[in-house]
Design a protein around this motif. Structure first.
Motif, PDB file in Angstrom:
ATOM      1  N   VAL A  73       0.829  -1.206   0.000  1.00 55.39           N
ATOM      2  CA  VAL A  73       0.000   0.000   0.000  1.00 55.39           C
ATOM      3  C   VAL A  73       0.863   1.256   0.000  1.00 55.39           C
ATOM      4  O   VAL A  73       0.592   2.214  -0.725  1.00 55.39           O
ATOM      5  CB  VAL A  73      -0.972  -0.006   1.199  1.00 55.39           C
ATOM      6  CG1 VAL A  73      -1.694   1.318   1.328  1.00 55.39           C
ATOM      7  CG2 VAL A  73      -1.982  -1.127   1.055  1.00 55.39           C
ATOM      8  N   GLN A 126       1.326   4.257  -3.215  1.00 55.31           N
ATOM      9  CA  GLN A 126       0.870   5.637  -3.046  1.00 55.31           C
ATOM     10  C   GLN A 126       1.682   6.570  -3.921  1.00 55.31           C
ATOM     11  O   GLN A 126       2.862   6.366  -4.161  1.00 55.31           O
ATOM     12  CB  GLN A 126       0.975   6.061  -1.584  1.00 55.31           C
ATOM     13  CG  GLN A 126      -0.030   5.383  -0.711  1.00 55.31           C
ATOM     14  CD  GLN A 126       0.090   5.795   0.743  1.00 55.31           C
ATOM     15  OE1 GLN A 126       0.944   6.613   1.101  1.00 55.31           O
ATOM     16  NE2 GLN A 126      -0.739   5.225   1.577  1.00 55.31           N
ATOM     17  N   GLN A 171      -6.113   4.872   0.105  1.00 53.93           N
ATOM     18  CA  GLN A 171      -4.825   4.240   0.389  1.00 53.93           C
ATOM     19  C   GLN A 171      -4.269   4.698   1.730  1.00 53.93           C
ATOM     20  O   GLN A 171      -3.696   3.908   2.476  1.00 53.93           O
ATOM     21  CB  GLN A 171      -3.827   4.555  -0.726  1.00 53.93           C
ATOM     22  CG  GLN A 171      -4.128   3.825  -2.003  1.00 53.93           C
ATOM     23  CD  GLN A 171      -3.166   4.198  -3.107  1.00 53.93           C
ATOM     24  OE1 GLN A 171      -2.624   5.295  -3.127  1.00 53.93           O
ATOM     25  NE2 GLN A 171      -2.966   3.283  -4.036  1.00 53.93           N
TER      26      GLN A 171
END
Length: 82
Positions: free
Chosen positions: A22, A26, A56
């Motif tokens: 994650v 980004q 996110q």
């Protein structure tokens, strides 16, 4: 090692991998600390309320909280097992 410690260890590895994925997915804004100091980061927060970056960010925060709670629980359970 007990079965519970092994299960927690595997789950912590999976959560850590999720955090890595994650965070790396980004998008970088390129402002960094200067954006926070000048306040431009605060102003752009309203426009990203429903955006992909907000989701996110939320997923990163939730995964980090889950990771730390799992660490605490694992330590408590391992202390009780002794």
């Amino acid at each position: 090692m007990t079965v519970l410690e092994i299960v927690f260890g595997v789950l912590m590895i999976l959560v850590a991998a999720a955090i890595i994925v994650v965070v790396l997915s980004q998008e970088s804004k390129g402002q960094g600390l200067s954006g926070v100091i000048t306040g431009t980061e605060m102003m752009s927060g309203e426009s990203r309320a429903r955006s992909k970056e907000a989701r996110q960010y939320r997923a990163t925060k939730i995964a980090a909280i889950v990771f730390f709670v799992m660490i605490i629980l694992m330590n408590i359970f391992s202390m009780l097992a002794k």
